[in-house]
Design an enzyme around this catalytic site. Structure first.
Site, short mmCIF file in Angstrom:
data_model
loop_
_atom_site.label_atom_id
_atom_site.label_comp_id
_atom_site.label_asym_id
_atom_site.label_seq_id
_atom_site.Cartn_x
_atom_site.Cartn_y
_atom_site.Cartn_z
N ASN A 11 0.83 -1.21 0.00
CA ASN A 11 0.00 0.00 0.00
C ASN A 11 0.86 1.25 0.00
O ASN A 11 0.61 2.20 -0.73
CB ASN A 11 -0.94 0.01 1.21
CG ASN A 11 -2.01 -1.04 1.12
OD1 ASN A 11 -2.72 -1.13 0.13
ND2 ASN A 11 -2.11 -1.88 2.14
N ASP A 68 9.08 5.73 8.11
CA ASP A 68 8.36 5.17 9.24
C ASP A 68 7.26 6.16 9.56
O ASP A 68 7.43 7.37 9.41
CB ASP A 68 9.25 4.93 10.45
CG ASP A 68 8.62 3.94 11.43
OD1 ASP A 68 7.96 2.99 10.98
OD2 ASP A 68 8.76 4.13 12.66
N GLY A 149 -4.23 0.68 7.48
CA GLY A 149 -3.85 1.09 8.84
C GLY A 149 -5.00 1.76 9.57
O GLY A 149 -6.12 1.25 9.59
N LYS A 171 -6.04 12.03 -0.58
CA LYS A 171 -5.27 11.70 0.62
C LYS A 171 -3.82 12.17 0.47
O LYS A 171 -3.25 12.77 1.38
CB LYS A 171 -5.31 10.19 0.88
CG LYS A 171 -4.52 9.77 2.11
CD LYS A 171 -4.49 8.26 2.28
CE LYS A 171 -3.54 7.87 3.39
NZ LYS A 171 -3.35 6.44 3.51
#
Length: 190
Positions: A11, A68, A149, A171
């Site tokens: 993703n 991250d 997520g 997004k």
């Protein structure tokens, strides 16, 4: 130019590929024959991004970047933060993570949160970091089928939809990862 994106998350790979200009060839871990788990043992989001990029550079020799991301909830002192993927346990199950967060915020008015992404780039043996933040709030229930997520329970400020209700381009235009990737692209184009 070739760059490895040090992620096994398809993703994320798809999201980032849509933002990288065509003159940069993005290689996946699979493309370079990396099938091992890359260590993420640091106690900060920045530390994990740096560790992952350095691992690929040290073991495979490629210029690369790693990211991250963490969801930081104000009332929970920034948690789950660096432990966002493992919030409900080592299974890394997104539904379990969302359910635990919703349970922990049940009946609480302050639902302020932010997504934070740090990208660490290693290029010509130099390291650079780029940070993207998207502020918003945690909804009281899940909405939407898109994204991944915590997207179904994160509503960015100024918007009526969760990330999981938005299409990818919407997004990316306001999101944490999009902001960090845009900084990366600007840097690579300069």
């Amino acid at each position: 130019m070739e760059l490895v994106f040090a992620t096994n998350n398809l993703n994320k790979l798809k999201e980032v590929q849509s933002l990288i200009p065509s003159h940069i060839k993005l290689l996946s871990l699979k493309d370079i024959g990396c099938f091992e788990d890359i260590p993420e043992t640091q106690n900060t989001i920045e530390g994990n991004a740096i560790q992952k990029a350095q691992f690929i550079k040290d073991h495979y020799g490629y210029d690369c970047f790693a990211d991250d991301t963490g969801l930081e909830v104000e009332l929970l002192n920034g948690n789950p933060g660096v432990y966002s993927a493992r919030y409900a346990g080592e299974k890394r199950d997104a539904n379990d993570n969302m359910n635990l967060l919703l349970k922990n915020l049940n009946g609480i008015d302050n639902r302020n949160a932010q997504f934070k992404t740090v990208i660490s780039l290693i290029l010509n043996n130099k390291q650079y970091n780029f940070t993207g933040i998207c502020e918003g709030k945690i909804t009281t229930s899940k909405h939407g089928e898109k994204g991944f997520g915590y997207d179904p329970i994160f509503q960015p400020n100024g918007h009526k939809q969760t990330f999981a209700e938005m299409d990818l381009s919407a997004k990316n235009s306001i999101g944490h990862r999009g902001k960090a990737v845009n900084q990366l692209v600007e840097f690579l184009n300069s």
